[in-house]
Design an enzyme around this catalytic site. Sequence first.
Site, PDB file in Angstrom:
ATOM      1  N   TYR A 134       0.989  -1.122   0.125  1.00 28.43           N
ATOM      2  CA  TYR A 134      -0.136   0.060   0.023  1.00 28.43           C
ATOM      3  C   TYR A 134       1.061   1.237  -0.002  1.00 28.43           C
ATOM      4  O   TYR A 134       0.573   2.229  -0.610  1.00 28.43           O
ATOM      5  CB  TYR A 134      -1.057  -0.179   1.315  1.00 28.43           C
ATOM      6  N   ARG A 172       1.064   7.062  19.409  1.00 24.79           N
ATOM      7  CA  ARG A 172       1.665   7.196  17.953  1.00 24.79           C
ATOM      8  C   ARG A 172       1.040   8.278  17.386  1.00 24.79           C
ATOM      9  O   ARG A 172       1.499   9.277  16.964  1.00 24.79           O
ATOM     10  CB  ARG A 172       1.501   6.121  17.076  1.00 24.79           C
TER      11      ARG A 172
HETATM   12  P1  NAI Z   1     -11.626   4.579   2.894  1.00 22.79           P
HETATM   13  O1  NAI Z   1     -11.150   3.370   2.460  1.00 22.79           O
HETATM   14  O2  NAI Z   1     -12.517   4.922   4.059  1.00 22.79           O
HETATM   15  O3  NAI Z   1     -12.125   5.192   1.597  1.00 22.79           O
HETATM   16  C1  NAI Z   1     -11.621   4.986   0.336  1.00 22.79           C
HETATM   17  C2  NAI Z   1     -12.622   5.107  -0.473  1.00 22.79           C
HETATM   18  O4  NAI Z   1     -12.285   4.878  -1.912  1.00 22.79           O
HETATM   19  C3  NAI Z   1     -13.919   4.058  -0.255  1.00 22.79           C
HETATM   20  O5  NAI Z   1     -15.416   4.510  -0.189  1.00 22.79           O
HETATM   21  C4  NAI Z   1     -13.948   2.854  -1.574  1.00 22.79           C
HETATM   22  O6  NAI Z   1     -15.081   2.487  -2.014  1.00 22.79           O
HETATM   23  C5  NAI Z   1     -13.231   3.884  -2.369  1.00 22.79           C
HETATM   24  N1  NAI Z   1     -12.712   2.987  -3.505  1.00 22.79           N
HETATM   25  C6  NAI Z   1     -11.569   1.936  -3.179  1.00 22.79           C
HETATM   26  N2  NAI Z   1     -11.279   1.570  -4.406  1.00 22.79           N
HETATM   27  C7  NAI Z   1     -11.750   2.027  -5.316  1.00 22.79           C
HETATM   28  C8  NAI Z   1     -11.909   1.892  -6.711  1.00 22.79           C
HETATM   29  N3  NAI Z   1     -10.813   0.863  -7.432  1.00 22.79           N
HETATM   30  N4  NAI Z   1     -12.793   2.685  -7.501  1.00 22.79           N
HETATM   31  C9  NAI Z   1     -13.349   3.517  -6.892  1.00 22.79           C
HETATM   32  N5  NAI Z   1     -13.424   3.493  -5.620  1.00 22.79           N
HETATM   33  C10 NAI Z   1     -12.730   3.118  -4.715  1.00 22.79           C
HETATM   34  O7  NAI Z   1     -10.348   5.608   3.230  1.00 22.79           O
HETATM   35  P2  NAI Z   1      -9.969   6.994   3.864  1.00 22.79           P
HETATM   36  O8  NAI Z   1      -9.589   6.770   5.321  1.00 22.79           O
HETATM   37  O9  NAI Z   1     -11.218   7.963   3.691  1.00 22.79           O
HETATM   38  O10 NAI Z   1      -8.806   7.531   3.123  1.00 22.79           O
HETATM   39  C11 NAI Z   1      -9.120   8.207   2.153  1.00 22.79           C
HETATM   40  C12 NAI Z   1      -7.715   8.429   1.492  1.00 22.79           C
HETATM   41  O11 NAI Z   1      -6.592   9.215   2.116  1.00 22.79           O
HETATM   42  C13 NAI Z   1      -7.263   7.180   0.718  1.00 22.79           C
HETATM   43  O12 NAI Z   1      -6.534   7.412  -0.548  1.00 22.79           O
HETATM   44  C14 NAI Z   1      -6.090   6.918   2.103  1.00 22.79           C
HETATM   45  O13 NAI Z   1      -5.046   5.993   1.452  1.00 22.79           O
HETATM   46  C15 NAI Z   1      -5.388   8.204   2.408  1.00 22.79           C
HETATM   47  N6  NAI Z   1      -5.273   8.107   3.712  1.00 22.79           N
HETATM   48  C16 NAI Z   1      -6.102   8.114   4.827  1.00 22.79           C
HETATM   49  C17 NAI Z   1      -5.285   8.368   6.017  1.00 22.79           C
HETATM   50  C18 NAI Z   1      -6.372   8.522   7.382  1.00 22.79           C
HETATM   51  O14 NAI Z   1      -6.047   8.586   8.467  1.00 22.79           O
HETATM   52  N7  NAI Z   1      -7.670   8.095   6.922  1.00 22.79           N
HETATM   53  C19 NAI Z   1      -3.903   8.597   6.434  1.00 22.79           C
HETATM   54  C20 NAI Z   1      -3.308   8.468   5.065  1.00 22.79           C
HETATM   55  C21 NAI Z   1      -3.712   8.483   3.962  1.00 22.79           C
HETATM   56  C1  15L Z   2      -3.048   5.495   6.379  1.00 25.93           C
HETATM   57  O1  15L Z   2      -2.492   5.670   5.153  1.00 25.93           O
HETATM   58  C2  15L Z   2      -4.467   4.889   6.419  1.00 25.93           C
HETATM   59  O2  15L Z   2      -5.323   4.941   5.235  1.00 25.93           O
HETATM   60  C3  15L Z   2      -5.155   4.910   7.490  1.00 25.93           C
HETATM   61  O3  15L Z   2      -6.121   4.076   7.634  1.00 25.93           O
HETATM   62  C4  15L Z   2      -4.035   4.995   8.623  1.00 25.93           C
HETATM   63  O4  15L Z   2      -3.671   3.714   8.567  1.00 25.93           O
HETATM   64  C5  15L Z   2      -3.244   6.155   8.776  1.00 25.93           C
HETATM   65  O5  15L Z   2      -2.406   5.656   7.267  1.00 25.93           O
HETATM   66  C6  15L Z   2      -2.278   5.972   9.795  1.00 25.93           C
HETATM   67  O6  15L Z   2      -1.038   5.665   9.527  1.00 25.93           O
HETATM   68  O7  15L Z   2      -2.851   6.071  10.915  1.00 25.93           O
END
Ligand code: NAI
Ligand code: 15L
Length: 264
Positions: A134, A172
Amino acid sequence: MERLLITGAAGQLGRVMRTKLAGLADTVRLADRAGLGTPADHEELVQCDLADAQAVNAMVAGCDGIVHLGGASTEGPFEGIVRGNISGLYNLFEAARANGRPRIVFASSNHTIDCYPQAERLGPDVPFRPDGLYAVSKCFGEALARMYFEKFGQETALVRIGSCTPEPTNHRMLSTWLSHEDFASLIEAVFRVPVLGCPVIWGASANDAGWWDNTHLGWLGWKPRDNAEHFRAGVAEAVPQPGSDKSIARFQGGAYVDNPIFKE
Ligand code: NAI
Ligand code: 15L
């Protein structure tokens, strides 16, 4: 903006930003492969998979800005990571190139550097130290965005989000926390600044115990207001202090560094 696109709008952050960014454009286009409920008057809903290039082109057409939150958001089988974060990201940047290069906020991740020890303070130029597939897909995303900037002038903010949650809930996260409010104000700053380029931005609040240095970003005018320190006492009460030999206390990625690589 006339029309802002938010991808991954059915996800954790997408649902929060759907509300918080409502005032940023006349129309907000929300996209996900999952269902998005009922649209409000200012909303358009698009259901599509990021791996479908034609659908992604239609999703991007007519948008002046993109907040890209869609795709795989944790370690998992490689197939899903490739679909959302490799093919999907390529499709998104190609669609942007074909549709007037709307500015993009790319949700990168702290996982790109998670194998650094917690004792190190990191600037924007440190080499990647990813902790899994990832994480590697996010390194790819940053490199892809940079290539589209160098060759085509596509502006993208590479936001290495820490842990974007309502509150920090473990030790963390006293260093990695990004409040929802600070993430929203960062996105607003990215769309407000006259010239963006393709900067690395550490997506963290103004945490006293933070590890990441954003002092290169004075020109952006983003001032995070929240500080995980206010939650320290509550975290200490709820979660035992981890032993100093454990990954959660050693690496910036904490226990994520121990995640296995998934086999199909
Ligand atoms: P999440 O997993 O809750 O949301 C991701 C969304 O993308 C989901 O609604 C899913 O249906 C959609 N998705 C996944 N694969 C897909 C595809 N092939 N086509 C269309 N839609 C697709 O993740 P979250 O927590 O909302 O994170 C959003 C973004 O931020 C992600 O890219 C994640 O990597 C990034 N991120 C989030 C962090 C966090 O603390 N929540 C930390 C670091 C990065
Ligand atoms: C991420 O990149 C992930 O999307 C989220 O689910 C958490 O794991 C976050 O980083 C984190 O490092 O806390």
